[in-house]
Motif scaffolding. Structure first.
Motif, PDB file in Angstrom:
ATOM      1  N   MET A 164       0.830  -1.200   0.000  1.00  0.00           N
ATOM      2  CA  MET A 164       0.000   0.000   0.000  1.00  0.00           C
ATOM      3  C   MET A 164       0.868   1.256   0.000  1.00  0.00           C
ATOM      4  SD  MET A 164      -3.234   0.589  -0.028  1.00  0.00           S
ATOM      5  CE  MET A 164      -4.548   1.551   0.573  1.00  0.00           C
ATOM      6  N   LYS A 165       1.988   1.200   0.710  1.00  0.00           N
ATOM      7  CA  LYS A 165       2.890   2.346   0.780  1.00  0.00           C
ATOM      8  C   LYS A 165       3.430   2.687  -0.617  1.00  0.00           C
ATOM      9  CE  LYS A 165       6.922   3.963   3.317  1.00  0.00           C
ATOM     10  NZ  LYS A 165       7.949   3.619   4.299  1.00  0.00           N
ATOM     11  N   GLU A 166       3.781   1.655  -1.367  1.00  0.00           N
ATOM     12  CA  GLU A 166       4.292   1.865  -2.722  1.00  0.00           C
ATOM     13  C   GLU A 166       3.220   2.482  -3.622  1.00  0.00           C
ATOM     14  OE1 GLU A 166       7.304   1.724  -5.637  1.00  0.00           O
ATOM     15  OE2 GLU A 166       7.375   1.485  -3.484  1.00  0.00           O
ATOM     16  N   LEU A 167       1.985   2.059  -3.457  1.00  0.00           N
ATOM     17  CA  LEU A 167       0.870   2.605  -4.228  1.00  0.00           C
ATOM     18  C   LEU A 167       0.704   4.097  -3.950  1.00  0.00           C
ATOM     19  CD1 LEU A 167      -1.396   1.887  -6.176  1.00  0.00           C
ATOM     20  CD2 LEU A 167      -2.780   1.249  -4.226  1.00  0.00           C
ATOM     21  N   PHE A 168       0.798   4.494  -2.689  1.00  0.00           N
ATOM     22  CA  PHE A 168       0.712   5.916  -2.340  1.00  0.00           C
ATOM     23  C   PHE A 168       1.872   6.699  -2.955  1.00  0.00           C
ATOM     24  CE2 PHE A 168      -2.085   4.623   1.266  1.00  0.00           C
ATOM     25  CZ  PHE A 168      -3.162   5.419   0.907  1.00  0.00           C
ATOM     26  N   ARG A 169       3.031   6.079  -3.028  1.00  0.00           N
ATOM     27  CA  ARG A 169       4.177   6.764  -3.633  1.00  0.00           C
ATOM     28  C   ARG A 169       3.920   7.056  -5.122  1.00  0.00           C
ATOM     29  NH1 ARG A 169      10.499   4.980  -3.424  1.00  0.00           N
ATOM     30  NH2 ARG A 169      11.282   6.965  -4.153  1.00  0.00           N
ATOM     31  N   TYR A 170       3.280   6.118  -5.802  1.00  0.00           N
ATOM     32  CA  TYR A 170       2.912   6.353  -7.205  1.00  0.00           C
ATOM     33  C   TYR A 170       1.942   7.530  -7.324  1.00  0.00           C
ATOM     34  CZ  TYR A 170       5.132   2.162  -9.107  1.00  0.00           C
ATOM     35  OH  TYR A 170       6.044   1.228  -9.521  1.00  0.00           O
ATOM     36  N   VAL A 171       0.935   7.551  -6.457  1.00  0.00           N
ATOM     37  CA  VAL A 171      -0.055   8.631  -6.488  1.00  0.00           C
ATOM     38  C   VAL A 171       0.608   9.965  -6.174  1.00  0.00           C
ATOM     39  CG1 VAL A 171      -2.125   9.548  -5.357  1.00  0.00           C
ATOM     40  CG2 VAL A 171      -2.016   7.128  -5.997  1.00  0.00           C
ATOM     41  N   ILE A 172       1.486   9.996  -5.193  1.00  0.00           N
ATOM     42  CA  ILE A 172       2.204  11.228  -4.846  1.00  0.00           C
ATOM     43  C   ILE A 172       3.047  11.698  -6.022  1.00  0.00           C
ATOM     44  CG2 ILE A 172       4.086  12.117  -3.391  1.00  0.00           C
ATOM     45  CD1 ILE A 172       2.858  10.357  -1.118  1.00  0.00           C
ATOM     46  N   SER A 173       3.681  10.774  -6.723  1.00  0.00           N
ATOM     47  CA  SER A 173       4.507  11.151  -7.880  1.00  0.00           C
ATOM     48  C   SER A 173       3.656  11.733  -9.003  1.00  0.00           C
ATOM     49  CB  SER A 173       5.314   9.950  -8.386  1.00  0.00           C
ATOM     50  OG  SER A 173       4.498   8.991  -9.029  1.00  0.00           O
ATOM     51  N   ASP A 174       2.478  11.152  -9.229  1.00  0.00           N
ATOM     52  CA  ASP A 174       1.581  11.690 -10.252  1.00  0.00           C
ATOM     53  C   ASP A 174       1.098  13.091  -9.857  1.00  0.00           C
ATOM     54  OD1 ASP A 174       1.865   9.247 -11.534  1.00  0.00           O
ATOM     55  OD2 ASP A 174      -0.089   8.490 -10.910  1.00  0.00           O
ATOM     56  N   TYR A 175       0.741  13.257  -8.594  1.00  0.00           N
ATOM     57  CA  TYR A 175       0.292  14.554  -8.088  1.00  0.00           C
ATOM     58  C   TYR A 175       1.390  15.612  -8.286  1.00  0.00           C
ATOM     59  CZ  TYR A 175      -1.233  18.104  -4.715  1.00  0.00           C
ATOM     60  OH  TYR A 175      -1.600  19.276  -4.114  1.00  0.00           O
ATOM     61  N   TYR A 176       2.622  15.234  -7.990  1.00  0.00           N
ATOM     62  CA  TYR A 176       3.738  16.160  -8.165  1.00  0.00           C
ATOM     63  C   TYR A 176       3.868  16.583  -9.632  1.00  0.00           C
ATOM     64  CZ  TYR A 176       8.320  18.285  -8.027  1.00  0.00           C
ATOM     65  OH  TYR A 176       9.354  19.181  -8.145  1.00  0.00           O
TER      66      TYR A 176
END
Length: 185
Positions: A1-13
């Motif tokens: 789940m942590k890795e999934l949030f990292r993907y979302v954060i990268s897209d948001y950035y």
């Protein structure tokens, strides 16, 4: 789940240029009026089993129909994915997309043989581009509007035309703004 949030954060950035918190990402999701980010968000959560998986499947399917963006959940997409103008996009589910990739409207990435494209990091794909079969697109590449890519593209190239040909090797990644650095937090 942590890795999934990292993907979302990268897209948001990539969309905002801001290292966002969960709250800022949720606000942007519901009040930002950016359907491309919304699609990316739900695609990420629909691609893996998690607590939001049932809702994510529903939203991914709904947004696929609404905007005509067909990116299957099986598509391997790196960090910092950016959809410039989300409409009329069709990508084969076996495609591999690297980090910090921009795609534009009316993009087709397909294959009749079952081996679709592999796209490197820091790649800009302009509108109305067709990428056909198992081509490899190198890192730091710009593909101009209307190009038909049927052969591999070397790193650091700018290509355009039908069929796509290398135009130059000058500043090929100039359209990639807000690059997400994998060391970022």
């Amino acid at each position: 789940m942590k890795e999934l949030f990292r993907y979302v954060i990268s897209d948001y950035y990539r969309y905002t240029g801001i290292n966002g918190s969960a709250i800022s990402i949720i606000k942007y999701l519901f009040f930002g009026r950016n359907h491309c980010f919304n699609y990316c968000f739900w695609l990420r959560f629909a691609s893996r089993k998690n607590v939001l998986f049932p809702l994510a499947l529903f939203m991914h399917k709904r947004l696929t129909v609404k905007y005509g963006i067909q990116i299957p959940r099986t598509t391997r997409i790196g960090y910092g994915f950016y959809i410039g103008h989300g409409i009329g996009i069709v990508i084969n589910g076996g495609t591999t997309i690297g980090n910090n990739v921009n795609i534009s409207q009316f993009l087709s990435i397909g294959s009749n043989k079952g081996t679709p494209a592999v796209i490197g990091d820091n790649v800009y794909i302009g509108p109305n581009v067709c990428i056909v079969e198992d081509v490899h697109i190198g890192n730091n590449v710009t593909i101009g509007a209307g190009a038909v890519v049927i052969k591999d593209i070397p790193e650091n190239a700018t290509v355009a035309g039908v069929p796509a040909k290398v135009l130059n090797y000058d500043m090929p990644e100039r359209y990639i703004r807000h690059k997400y650095n994998l060391c970022q937090r």
